[in-house]
Write a protein that holds these residues in place. Structure first.
Motif: not given
Ligand code: AMP
Ligand code: GLY
Length: 424
Positions: A222-227, A209-220, A410-417
């Motif tokens: 679309n990106t290439g995938g954040m995790g 499972q990929d996480h395409k949105r930029l921000l936590n909770n699938d907000e923000g 640097k930035k990242m999502r903190t809710d991958i998976a």
């Protein structure tokens, strides 16, 4: 075995990292690679497919593995094969499954493979009439490759019509949008599955499972995938069987009938609606960052998998996966996905923690190297990958590693998976 990996992102780093650990791999080249692949093998910069084929010939490359879609859609596999060079990836004809959404949807319809109800058209009146028949939201897609931006989920009929007008007039995506798909919105959860195919047989990798949105909770945006993470517990054996029987088998048989047998990675973008897998899209390459979590789960040598796929020999191959989970967290640069950010030095703390050194690693993507220092130069800079006996353990390790990596902005999502952990 001498191997060349085409591409230069985290996906190609992840493939190369596995290859570099195999004793049977005698030489490893990346074309063009990135600032970190040069530590795994040798980067070569050549500016045409013919030049790459010359290089493969001169260096006695036994196998070329193509990472990104652009060279596939442009026919690099046909160029190599015409010269008797072994290459893993689909032909130009088979790559239309990704290169043209109209081709893909018509193929799915022809072989009754489950997909969202749709029409394809270049006629504005027909498009508008069909939009009126659909409940909202309505999905509008440009036919061609639009760097991941060609899909609009329109909340109202008016918004859908506006998107169609802008695509058909060439305003939004040029020629890539002059033919459109309009389809019903599917409400479910999204997964990616990857089948390594040799034209008639295939090996299915664990579902990711990929996480395409930029921000936590699938907000923000679309990106290439954040995790990404794999295997996902959102899939049980019944879903795997349905995907095999209803999607992969008929796709391989259908592509043979079309005279374009599918060799390479079949990336199946799925929406699971009430337990039923529906095909959202095909891509003809690994997902990024899905590849970064799938490669380290392989117990069998990846060189053998790709070699056997490229030589139509998968039917006798047994592939083993680690009985573990992998979680990958993308660290992106400050202005991703809006614009590029000025280069920033990357500092990785010494990994003194044994647990982390053994069960976590970095897959480098948008980086360049100068005098032994790595700089963040791309949007998605690197992926911190953790492995573990549970998703939680894998995720904790991935995030612990993120804490050891420093670069300005640097930035990242903190809710991958998170979806998998909610289920648990
Ligand atoms: P695609 O490039 O076709 O996979 O579309 C990009 C993204 O748009 C997908 O990953 C989904 O999140 C979303 N999407 C595409 N088609 C649909 C659909 N029919 N229903 C719901 N979401 C969709
Ligand atoms: N991670 C989604 C893709 O590679 O298209």
């Amino acid at each position: 075995m001498n191997i060349m990996v085409m591409g230069g992102g985290g996906r190609e780093y992840a493939i190369g990292r596995m290859l570099s650990q195999e004793s049977r791999v005698t030489a490893l080249y990346f074309a063009p690679g990135n600032g970190a692949t040069s530590a795994l093998g040798e980067n070569v910069v050549l500016n045409s497919y013919e030049a790459l084929a010359d290089f493969a010939q001169e260096q006695n490359i036994d196998l070329t593995i193509v990472g990104p879609e652009a060279p596939l859609v442009e026919g690099v596999v046909d160029i190599f094969k015409a010269r008797g060079l072994r290459i893993f990836g689909p032909s130009k004809a088979a790559a239309r499954l990704e290169g043209s959404k109209v081709y893909m949807k018509n193929f799915l319809a022809k072989y009754t493979i489950p997909t969202a109800r749709y029409i394809e058209t270049d006629q504005i009146e027909r498009a508008f009439a069909f939009i009126e028949t659909l409940p909202t939201p309505v999905v509008v897609k440009a036919d061609g490759l639009c760097a991941g931006k060609g899909v609009i989920i329109a909340k109202s009929h008016d918004e859908a019509k506006q998107a169609v007008s802008q695509m058909l007039s060439g305003k939004s995506f040029g020629d890539a949008g002059k033919h459109v798909i309009i389809e019903e919105f599917l409400d479910g959860y999204e997964l990616s599955m990857f089948a390594i195919c040799d034209g008639s047989d295939y090996i299915l990798l664990p579902a990711a499972q990929d996480h395409k949105r930029l921000l936590n909770n699938d907000e923000g945006p679309n990106t290439g995938g954040m995790g990404a993470y794999a295997p996902t517990p959102l899939v049980d054996d019944t879903v795997y069987e349905k995907v095999k029987e209803r999607i992969i088998r008929p796709t391989l048989d259908g592509m043979q009938k079309e005279g374009a047998p599918f060799e390479g990675v079949l990336f199946i973008g799925l929406m699971i609606v009430n337990g039923e897998p529906i095909t959202l899209e095909f891509n003809v390459r690994f997902g990024d960052p899905e590849c970064e979590v799938l490669m380290p789960l392989m117990k069998s040598p990846v060189s053998e998998l790709f070699y056997k796929a490229a030589t139509k020999d998968l039917s006798n191959l047994h592939v083993e996966f680690k009985k573990q989970y992998a979680v990958g967290v993308v660290m992106a640069s400050r202005d991703y996905p809006y614009k590029s950010t000025e280069p920033a030095e990357i500092i990785v703390d010494d990994i003194v923690h044994d647990d982390l050194a053994e069960h976590a690693h970095i897959a480098y993507a948008g980086v360049s190297e100068e005098d032994g220092t790595l700089y963040a130069t791309g949007g998605r800079v690197l992926v911190c990958v953790g492995l573990g006996n549970s998703i939680k353990e894998a995720r904790d390790r991935a995030y612990m590693l993120c804490g050891q990596v420093h670069f300005a902005g640097k930035k990242m999502r903190t809710d991958i998976a998170y979806q998998a952990l909610q289920e648990a």
